[in-house]
Design a protein around this motif. Structure first.
Motif, mmCIF file in Angstrom:
data_model
loop_
_atom_site.group_PDB
_atom_site.id
_atom_site.type_symbol
_atom_site.label_atom_id
_atom_site.label_comp_id
_atom_site.label_asym_id
_atom_site.label_seq_id
_atom_site.Cartn_x
_atom_site.Cartn_y
_atom_site.Cartn_z
ATOM 1 N N GLU A 135 -17.432 20.265 39.567
ATOM 2 C CA GLU A 135 -16.019 20.034 39.260
ATOM 3 C C GLU A 135 -15.457 18.922 40.154
ATOM 4 O O GLU A 135 -14.725 18.043 39.688
ATOM 5 N N LEU A 136 -15.828 18.944 41.430
ATOM 6 C CA LEU A 136 -15.405 17.905 42.365
ATOM 7 C C LEU A 136 -15.858 16.536 41.876
ATOM 8 O O LEU A 136 -15.055 15.603 41.811
ATOM 9 N N THR A 137 -17.128 16.391 41.518
ATOM 10 C CA THR A 137 -17.630 15.077 41.102
ATOM 11 C C THR A 137 -16.975 14.600 39.814
ATOM 12 O O THR A 137 -16.691 13.410 39.668
ATOM 13 N N LEU A 138 -16.703 15.510 38.896
ATOM 14 C CA LEU A 138 -16.023 15.121 37.660
ATOM 15 C C LEU A 138 -14.613 14.610 37.946
ATOM 16 O O LEU A 138 -14.180 13.583 37.404
ATOM 17 N N LYS A 139 -13.883 15.293 38.814
ATOM 18 C CA LYS A 139 -12.526 14.873 39.157
ATOM 19 C C LYS A 139 -12.536 13.548 39.920
ATOM 20 O O LYS A 139 -11.670 12.697 39.706
ATOM 21 N N LEU A 140 -13.525 13.364 40.791
ATOM 22 C CA LEU A 140 -13.627 12.099 41.519
ATOM 23 C C LEU A 140 -13.936 10.946 40.573
ATOM 24 O O LEU A 140 -13.405 9.843 40.733
ATOM 25 N N ASP A 141 -14.802 11.193 39.582
ATOM 26 C CA ASP A 141 -15.102 10.160 38.580
ATOM 27 C C ASP A 141 -13.840 9.759 37.824
ATOM 28 O O ASP A 141 -13.598 8.574 37.583
ATOM 29 N N GLU A 142 -13.041 10.750 37.439
ATOM 30 C CA GLU A 142 -11.792 10.463 36.730
ATOM 31 C C GLU A 142 -10.864 9.618 37.600
ATOM 32 O O GLU A 142 -10.309 8.615 37.150
ATOM 33 N N GLN A 143 -10.683 10.026 38.847
ATOM 34 C CA GLN A 143 -9.802 9.298 39.756
ATOM 35 C C GLN A 143 -10.297 7.878 39.992
ATOM 36 O O GLN A 143 -9.513 6.937 40.057
ATOM 37 N N SER A 144 -11.612 7.721 40.122
ATOM 38 C CA SER A 144 -12.198 6.407 40.352
ATOM 39 C C SER A 144 -11.944 5.478 39.170
ATOM 40 O O SER A 144 -11.580 4.314 39.345
ATOM 41 N N THR A 145 -12.110 5.999 37.961
ATOM 42 C CA THR A 145 -11.873 5.195 36.765
ATOM 43 C C THR A 145 -10.409 4.760 36.684
ATOM 44 O O THR A 145 -10.112 3.588 36.418
ATOM 45 N N ILE A 146 -9.491 5.680 36.930
ATOM 46 C CA ILE A 146 -8.057 5.367 36.890
ATOM 47 C C ILE A 146 -7.710 4.329 37.957
ATOM 48 O O ILE A 146 -7.010 3.344 37.695
ATOM 49 N N SER A 147 -8.232 4.515 39.161
ATOM 50 C CA SER A 147 -7.966 3.592 40.256
ATOM 51 C C SER A 147 -8.500 2.192 39.941
ATOM 52 O O SER A 147 -7.814 1.186 40.196
ATOM 53 N N THR A 148 -9.683 2.127 39.373
ATOM 54 C CA THR A 148 -10.277 0.832 39.013
ATOM 55 C C THR A 148 -9.440 0.128 37.957
ATOM 56 O O THR A 148 -9.177 -1.074 38.060
ATOM 57 N N GLN A 149 -8.984 0.865 36.948
ATOM 58 C CA GLN A 149 -8.138 0.268 35.913
ATOM 59 C C GLN A 149 -6.848 -0.289 36.509
ATOM 60 O O GLN A 149 -6.423 -1.394 36.172
ATOM 61 N N LYS A 150 -6.224 0.477 37.398
ATOM 62 C CA LYS A 150 -4.983 0.018 38.023
ATOM 63 C C LYS A 150 -5.226 -1.241 38.850
ATOM 64 O O LYS A 150 -4.417 -2.160 38.849
ATOM 65 N N ARG A 151 -6.351 -1.263 39.561
ATOM 66 C CA ARG A 151 -6.653 -2.418 40.410
ATOM 67 C C ARG A 151 -6.893 -3.666 39.564
ATOM 68 O O ARG A 151 -6.426 -4.756 39.902
ATOM 69 N N ILE A 152 -7.603 -3.530 38.468
ATOM 70 C CA ILE A 152 -7.848 -4.674 37.583
ATOM 71 C C ILE A 152 -6.530 -5.180 37.005
ATOM 72 O O ILE A 152 -6.254 -6.382 37.030
ATOM 73 N N THR A 153 -5.711 -4.267 36.510
ATOM 74 C CA THR A 153 -4.419 -4.654 35.939
ATOM 75 C C THR A 153 -3.565 -5.359 36.983
ATOM 76 O O THR A 153 -2.954 -6.396 36.703
ATOM 77 N N SER A 154 -3.531 -4.820 38.182
ATOM 78 C CA SER A 154 -2.759 -5.414 39.268
ATOM 79 C C SER A 154 -3.244 -6.827 39.572
ATOM 80 O O SER A 154 -2.439 -7.751 39.705
ATOM 81 N N SER A 155 -4.549 -7.010 39.664
ATOM 82 C CA SER A 155 -5.084 -8.313 40.069
ATOM 83 C C SER A 155 -4.878 -9.385 39.010
ATOM 84 O O SER A 155 -4.788 -10.565 39.341
#
Length: 191
Positions: free
Chosen positions: A122-142
């Motif tokens: 469950e931890l790894t699944l939630k971390l994967d979700e957070q990582s994907t969201i964070s990456t999308q935000k970073r790309i959009t920001s840049s």
């Protein structure tokens, strides 16, 4: 109690007994300031949970310029996910910006825990979700925000980074020059 225990319990409740078992799959490691967890060309054999310290992940272009991809502090995971999962040589370096203490887990042990421990899965699944969201935000920001807005978002979302990393590292992480960051910071202080 151990910082890793508290971290896992933020995502999935585990008992102290279960934690003892989970912890047995991790190896403690100390890395001195400027020492590497991973170098370009190596395969990322372990992901590291940072208990103490600060680290950065970067690549060096053909001109020798470093480009910061990630910054990590306590309770963050450091590693090259692609290399770790695919078993391919990394294009990144990961080094310590401060003396750091980590708990390392291998790919094999990660897979064992994911299969045998529902809380860890469950931890790894939630971390994967957070990582994907964070990456999308970073790309959009840049690609869409001004340097000023990127820095403002950075300070609002990661205020602890500002005190822990030198300005040239923060500038590289934001994809701007040190001079631009200096101008942005002065402008923000005048507001």
């Amino acid at each position: 109690m151990h910082p890793l225990f508290h971290y896992i319990n933020q995502y999935a409740i585990i008992s102290e007994e279960d934690f003892e078992d989970i912890q047995s799959y991790f190896i403690p490691k100390k890395i001195g300031k400027k020492q590497h967890l991973l170098k370009e060309g190596e395969i990322c054999k372990c992901m590291g949970f940072i208990v103490k310290g600060a680290m950065r992940k970067y690549y060096t272009d053909e001109k020798g310029t470093e480009h910061i991809v990630n910054l990590y502090v306590e309770n963050w995971w450091a590693g090259d996910r692609e290399s770790f999962v695919m078993g391919t040589p990394s294009v990144y370096h990961i080094d310590a910006c401060e003396d750091s203490e980590l708990f390392l887990i291998s790919r094999e042990n990660t897979l064992i825990l994911r299969n045998e421990c529902p809380a860890f899965n469950e931890l790894t699944l939630k971390l994967d979700e957070q990582s994907t969201i964070s990456t999308q935000k970073r790309i959009t920001s840049s690609i869409s925000l001004t340097a000023e807005k990127r820095y403002e978002d950075f300070v609002n979302n990661h205020p602890y980074f500002v005190q822990r990393f030198p300005q040239h590292i923060i500038a590289s992480y934001l994809g701007i020059t040190k001079d631009t960051l200096s101008r942005v910071r002065k402008k923000m202080l005048r507001k």
